[in-house]
Design an enzyme around this catalytic site. Sequence first.
Site, PDB file in Angstrom:
ATOM      1  N   GLY A  11       0.811  -1.213   0.000  1.00 43.05           N
ATOM      2  CA  GLY A  11       0.000   0.000   0.000  1.00 43.05           C
ATOM      3  C   GLY A  11       0.842   1.259   0.000  1.00 43.05           C
ATOM      4  CB  THR A 139       4.898  -1.188   6.856  1.00 42.38           C
ATOM      5  OG1 THR A 139       3.646  -1.733   7.258  1.00 42.38           O
ATOM      6  CG2 THR A 139       5.848  -1.173   8.017  1.00 42.38           C
ATOM      7  CG  ASP A 141       0.005  -2.532   8.286  1.00 41.90           C
ATOM      8  OD1 ASP A 141      -0.944  -1.729   8.408  1.00 41.90           O
ATOM      9  OD2 ASP A 141       0.160  -3.244   7.284  1.00 41.90           O
TER      10      ASP A 141
END
Length: 152
Positions: A11, A139, A141
């Site tokens: 992403g 990232t 996350d």
Amino acid sequence: MANCIIAQSGGPTSVINSSVVGLYNANKELKAYNKVFAGLNGIEGILNGNIIDLTSYSDEEINKFRFTPSSGLGSCRYKMKSLEESTEEYDKLLDVLKANDIKAFFYVGGNDSMDTCYKLSLLVKQLGLDIVVVGVPKTIDNDLAATDHSLG
């Protein structure tokens, strides 16, 4: 002097394009590689031979790219098989790298991308090839092992 390649995966984050521009600018200053290639649509694009030469773009175009929303090179969520399962994808990838005289592979992404870098680095070492594999963490996350923060 050889070349390098960079690709994006996963992403998009606020730093995904800046990471590419950072590599490009560092190479311009250090002159470590003749050309900085980019794989379009991540590892999947490289496997399909979708590669562009970033060094053919103007500094103005590269600087605009830094502020381009989303993954400017295109992304993918392609997960390569384990080396024990099959080396076919890795053999194809190594063929592309060799054909373009690439001695450094940079992959901007998250956990799966870093896993791809790890697998590729194991194979490169096992085969005794002169190719450096570098994972560029990106990232949102914060799910990368052995890191205390995330650049995404």
